[in-house]
Scaffold this active site. Structure first.
Site, PDB file in Angstrom:
ATOM      1  N   ASP A 230       0.671  -1.222  -0.002  1.00  0.00           N
ATOM      2  CA  ASP A 230       0.042  -0.012  -0.142  1.00  0.00           C
ATOM      3  C   ASP A 230       1.044   1.130  -0.004  1.00  0.00           C
ATOM      4  OD1 ASP A 230      -1.657   2.081   0.700  1.00  0.00           O
ATOM      5  OD2 ASP A 230      -3.001   1.024   1.932  1.00  0.00           O
ATOM      6  N   ILE A 232       0.300   4.630  -0.604  1.00  0.00           N
ATOM      7  CA  ILE A 232      -0.365   5.847  -0.663  1.00  0.00           C
ATOM      8  C   ILE A 232       0.262   7.042  -0.171  1.00  0.00           C
ATOM      9  CG2 ILE A 232      -2.779   4.567  -0.745  1.00  0.00           C
ATOM     10  CD1 ILE A 232      -3.122   5.656   2.119  1.00  0.00           C
TER      11      ILE A 232
END
Lengths: 470, 470
Positions: A230, A232
């Site tokens: 992830d 992000i």
């Protein structure tokens, strides 16, 4: 007969967590410089509010993008009808290029392997639906984002087994911890389907080292499982180092186009780097065709508004804007983080040395009455209700050591941050610990600096970079 | 070890259905008046393209709404940060009032009972997650929207058991069909959790009669189960009659605030009435607090873009606009439906008398070689590949009788519709069946009119309205 599903009647939504409760308390008494100067300051929300001016000036210069026009002509109808779950081609192309830019153009992203989703919340859940079922588990290093309990487990029925990380080495992932988590899953009769890491880490604010990334890739290769990265926060990296993505590692290990590369998936979103959580833009990137295909169909349950895809494809296609934005974003995050770190230091508090993210992982172990989670929660309540700062206790992030807190710095003005730190300092000085600190502040700071150096030395000894590059 | 979930490896996504395959064929060879006049005309997409001009005019008069401004001031930052899963209050208020307006302001909708979702696709799935689990089933009257197989069952693990409706009474729901479906579910060892109806119906284009609605409410009361009324076509009612919502029936039976009312849920969307499928706006309306609470948390997986919520709250708050729009939408749909119906009649083809929706339920049983689904598929292929019209075969909608097709009329220009009807007429005249028709066309038309009257008589005998009001 049971009328509602167990998803409704259970608490799998994870919202009894203190992470969300602190949020609720803030909502009841929110700080406002003018209207409520004694209210609670929100330091529990990982938002990036530092660069809106850049986007607003771009919008003012490019009014067509928001006004549903192209070259002055209305394309409202085209956008109103566009519901293709493959996503707007121009938008996926711009996203792919933006992701490449963030990674120094060292790796390439094929727009055809991108699946759009309504935020990374949706992307992570969708990926979980594709990779796991009830009885399956993903291993996650602790501490991790509290929302994962809901996003990865709630409706999917999958389980999370923690990979315990400790402050002794700056919370880095070790081989022993990985193996231990894997075995723990087996003890619990769960089938391990993969590992999910957040890189840069929430809540740590640190980027995974190359050593850790190599370790992870080797581990999933040997166990024949998946790795979800992830990323992000990849655009919030402000340290000296470059951000190393798992994609960099696959490339460097010459694993592109191999079986393993099909089990490595990246999740992205524009909520943190661009500060646009309201627009609901997330993405899954996968080298596995079947996953891209299934996830694309699943994205029907959370498509990105065509109005938003159009606006952002125009924004991200403007390379002058994106490079200026990424650079300025880094600068501002760095200076804001420094402000938080020094403010904490003057209150006798250190944090994990960080180089990314919108928060710091703060060490308040010395302020605990006892080395327990009960004491952590007591301290947290004092900070929320007395000091009026909403920060996130480590226990809500599944940290195994009491006393750590995540404190956000990018969602408020400098003035508000200063006020928050002043309140904290006042609180610390007023408590027992504080009395000790003010008496031997010089010695304390010395030992704090030593502790900082120790953290530093630990992290460096685990990475392959010389101290100067960090 | 299985690396991907069964959701990926199986075909429960429902996309092997001919409904989607016809769509794919169209994509390969799409009709264009100038560039591809011999291409496939898309009549399988239930889109409402008739009133975009009204919205475009409104947008031109109200540039702030799309321009992310309020009273000329940029509110970009506020929208960029707005990710509250309770939704934008102004938007929910406007949506509630719009839903009331569509129902002639006879019933009220409380904005606090609305849960926003990324389209009704997301709303339906979320509601299913709240009400059902693996082992549970919902009863759906056939024929039904093919997407339900994916939306209601795929990731939830719930099952659909059909309530068989037949042309003998205009496909209305009967008590015996309900009971039969209920028992069938028991035989399959499934726990019936509720019924889901689409009202007005897709693909029938008809509204549920008051008799049917009463029957449904009585049934769920006696069985202690839920009723989901998907009313996404409520604003497309163009017949003489008013739309009767399940909410009207609850009110008329004085069941508001009763236990039963907590088990009645409405699903809405702006994709059909306003023609905005690209903007991903759906909603769940429920009187059950626990459902509203859980669905709200679940909406995290499919929030509506704040940019879109803001634009549409401005649009829907303009009552002058909504009043004009709903009126004009009705008029144009009525005219277009009439054009389709007469075009079909000229080809010797009748359809179920409809008073709503963006499509007609067309009777091509007389064109089948045999009364079988194989023959229906054969006919469908001819129509797609030779006549070059993408229409939806009844089998993809789980219709129990072969020979029915859903034909859309609101997603193309008048000229394109004329062309489509011309092509169909030529095809019918050129086939064997047609040799019979042209020979005894007078007799045929007489018997068709008789059949039309029979349908009419059947439907009326089941309702409590005099023929003139339909």
């Amino acid at each position: 007969m049971k009328q509602l599903s167990t998803k409704v009647t259970g608490n799998g939504h994870g919202q009894d967590s203190s992470y969300f409760l602190g949020w609720e308390e803030y909502e009841k008494n929110p700080y406002d410089e003018i209207k409520n100067p004694n209210g609670m300051i929100q330091m529990g929300l990982a938002e990036n509010q530092l660069c809106f001016d850049l986007i607003e000036s771009w919008l003012a210069r490019n009014p067509d993008a928001a006004s549903l026009k192209r070259n002055g002509q209305s394309i409202f109808r085209e956008l109103a009808l566009f519901q293709d779950y493959h996503g707007m081609p121009e938008f996926k192309k711009a996203m792919a290029e933006f992701m490449e830019e963030i990674r120094g153009n060292r790796v390439t992203f094929d727009p055809k392997k991108i699946v759009l989703a309504a935020g990374s919340t949706s992307a992570n859940e969708t990926l979980m639906f594709c990779l796991a079922e009830p009885g399956d588990a993903f291993l996650l290093p602790t501490p991790y984002y509290p929302g994962f309990d809901r996003d990865l487990k709630w409706r999917t029925g999958a389980e999370i087994v923690p990979i315990h990380c400790s402050s002794s080495n700056g919370f880095q992932i070790t081989e022993a911890a990985l193996q231990q988590a894997y075995q723990q899953a087996h003890k619990l009769d769960l089938k391990v389907k993969g590992v999910l890491v957040t890189n840069p880490s929430n809540p740590l604010g640190t980027a995974l080292t190359r050593r850790e990334l190599n370790l992870l890739v080797d581990f999933i290769t040997s166990k024949n499982i998946h790795l979800i990265s992830d990323e992000i926060y990849s655009g919030t990296m402000f340290g000296f180092e470059q951000f190393i993505s798992v994609m960099d590692v696959l490339k460097d290990k010459k694993l592109e186009n191999t079986e393993v590369s099909k089990r490595v998936h990246v999740v992205y979103s524009l909520s943190k780097d661009l500060g646009l959580p309201g627009f609901r833009v997330g993405a899954i990137y996968s080298n596995d065709e079947m996953i891209v295909s299934a996830a694309t169909k699943m994205s029907s349950f959370g498509l990105v508004s065509s109005q938003t895809q159009y606006l952002l494809s125009a924004l991200l296609s403007d390379k002058k804007f994106t490079s200026q934005y990424l650079e300025e974003n880094q600068k501002r995050l760095k200076s804001r983080q420094k402000r938080l770190v020094s403010g904490l230091e003057s209150a006798g508090i250190t944090c994990l040395r960080s180089n990314a993210g919108l928060f710091c992982w703060v060490d308040m172990r010395h302020l605990l009455d006892t080395n327990t989670f009960e004491a952590e929660l007591d301290l947290w309540k004092k900070i929320v209700y007395n000091v009026k700062l909403n920060i996130s206790p480590g226990s809500s992030c599944h940290c195994t050591e009491p006393g750590w807190f995540r404190v956000c710095f990018a969602n408020m003005s400098e003035g508000t941050l200063d006020l928050a730190l002043k309140r904290l300092k006042t609180f610390v000085e007023s408590t027992d610990c504080g009395r000790m600190i003010s008496r031997s502040s010089h010695e304390r700071l010395k030992s704090l600096r030593k502790k900082t150096v120790s953290n530093w030395v630990f992290r460096v000894s685990w990475s392959d970079r010389v101290p100067d590059e960090r």
